[in-house]
Design an enzyme around this catalytic site. Sequence first.
Site, PDB file in Angstrom:
ATOM      1  N   TYR A 198     -12.516 -31.747  19.439  1.00 41.57           N
ATOM      2  CA  TYR A 198     -13.600 -31.501  20.360  1.00 41.57           C
ATOM      3  C   TYR A 198     -14.816 -32.179  19.499  1.00 41.57           C
ATOM      4  O   TYR A 198     -14.914 -32.220  18.522  1.00 41.57           O
ATOM      5  CB  TYR A 198     -13.918 -30.314  21.141  1.00 41.57           C
ATOM      6  CG  TYR A 198     -14.543 -29.113  19.966  1.00 41.57           C
ATOM      7  CD1 TYR A 198     -15.870 -29.092  20.058  1.00 41.57           C
ATOM      8  CD2 TYR A 198     -13.688 -28.428  19.259  1.00 41.57           C
ATOM      9  CE1 TYR A 198     -16.598 -28.026  18.965  1.00 41.57           C
ATOM     10  CE2 TYR A 198     -14.505 -27.404  18.321  1.00 41.57           C
ATOM     11  CZ  TYR A 198     -15.792 -27.516  18.203  1.00 41.57           C
ATOM     12  OH  TYR A 198     -16.464 -26.355  17.377  1.00 41.57           O
ATOM     13  N   CYS A 199     -15.652 -32.797  20.742  1.00 37.07           N
ATOM     14  CA  CYS A 199     -16.908 -32.993  20.195  1.00 37.07           C
ATOM     15  C   CYS A 199     -18.208 -32.751  21.285  1.00 37.07           C
ATOM     16  O   CYS A 199     -17.879 -31.855  22.115  1.00 37.07           O
ATOM     17  CB  CYS A 199     -16.959 -34.552  19.763  1.00 37.07           C
ATOM     18  SG  CYS A 199     -16.592 -35.608  21.130  1.00 37.07           S
ATOM     19  N   THR A 200     -19.326 -33.469  21.214  1.00 35.29           N
ATOM     20  CA  THR A 200     -20.409 -33.051  22.132  1.00 35.29           C
ATOM     21  C   THR A 200     -19.874 -33.489  23.806  1.00 35.29           C
ATOM     22  O   THR A 200     -20.139 -32.679  24.537  1.00 35.29           O
ATOM     23  CB  THR A 200     -21.603 -33.838  21.914  1.00 35.29           C
ATOM     24  OG1 THR A 200     -21.832 -33.544  20.462  1.00 35.29           O
ATOM     25  CG2 THR A 200     -22.898 -33.400  22.870  1.00 35.29           C
ATOM     26  N   ILE A 227     -17.867 -30.394  24.958  1.00 34.62           N
ATOM     27  CA  ILE A 227     -18.725 -29.547  25.073  1.00 34.62           C
ATOM     28  C   ILE A 227     -19.437 -29.040  26.255  1.00 34.62           C
ATOM     29  O   ILE A 227     -19.444 -28.160  26.915  1.00 34.62           O
ATOM     30  CB  ILE A 227     -19.799 -28.853  23.695  1.00 34.62           C
ATOM     31  CG1 ILE A 227     -18.887 -28.812  22.442  1.00 34.62           C
ATOM     32  CG2 ILE A 227     -20.248 -27.610  23.977  1.00 34.62           C
ATOM     33  CD1 ILE A 227     -19.653 -28.933  21.183  1.00 34.62           C
TER      34      ILE A 227
END
Length: 349
Positions: A198-200, A227
């Site tokens: 996952y990332c932003t 996110i």
Amino acid sequence: MAVLHNRVSNEELKQRMLAETEPRTTLSFYQYFPIPDPQAFRDEWYQQLTALKVFGRVYVAHEGVNAQVSVPQSRFDALREFLHGHPALAGLRLNVAVDDDGKSFWVLRIKVREKIVADGIDDPAFDMSNRGRYVSAEEFNRLTEDPDTIVVDMRNHYEYEVGHFEKAIEVPSDAFRDQLPMAAEMLDDAKEKKIIMYCTGGIRCEKASAYMLHRGFQEVYHLEGGIIHYANQVREQGLPNKFHGKNFVFDSRLGERITDEIIAKCHQCGEPADTHVNCVNESCHLLFIQCDACKTKYEHCCSRECQDFIHLPIEVQKEKRKGVEKGRNVFSKGRHSLRPRLGDLDPTL
């Protein structure tokens, strides 16, 4: 002749934005798709987005487009229609900011780059189309209940520090191009396990998932919309929230509150804090976490040295700054590592 670049000073543009009475919506989006002529694409978009009064940062490359922008609320639908009107962007997911004051950007910058994510990959066999499977917030929660599932955070240290998912592994680097091989090496003995990245907003973990498959991992997932989309889905669907703290964002807000938990500490006194600021010393601009008490004590500076510097006569400050590179500094694991200052923050470096 069409105007293809901004011709007004940043300070004036910022004041214009702050004087606006209509609320703005901050959003981000990206798409990997072939763009034969990035410069022509960029110029067309600059005209179209300027007409919609869009502010923000957009990167265009042969591999696609990546954007973090704000738009007046009355023009949100028009922007969506413009984007969805492109064949490769039909149905494009728009990640609307979670904690938004609409003051995220004050100028539109669209740049042509070699890649929309600087990945350091030079292997001609790498295939971006062979990427991991998207998972929704609900699927993410269910998969992470399995103790054998490995959750990997593909963001920089200063992002991870203020907020992350439960059981998430940090890849200890502040450059995405370094994180990719590092993540593969860290998990080399887990190639048959479930890997969720996952990332932003999704752009980095999508490429990371393709890289992990390229390196021989068998079952790789990535969180759809990152996110930001996860937080919106959790709220809208009443799901359990497995993210703790604040989501660092790459605009003037420097963070959106996901939960009330403060999991980081002030870099000066060690008390709970998760507000990122830039040192006001023009020769420093270190990005670091500072609590309200230290903000007062150090006058918005990162150190006594910088505090002393800002009290020097302006002409002396200017003289001392001559020939000094302001740096690309961020407080990271007790040291100053090379990263952008606020004005040039970029999640895809």
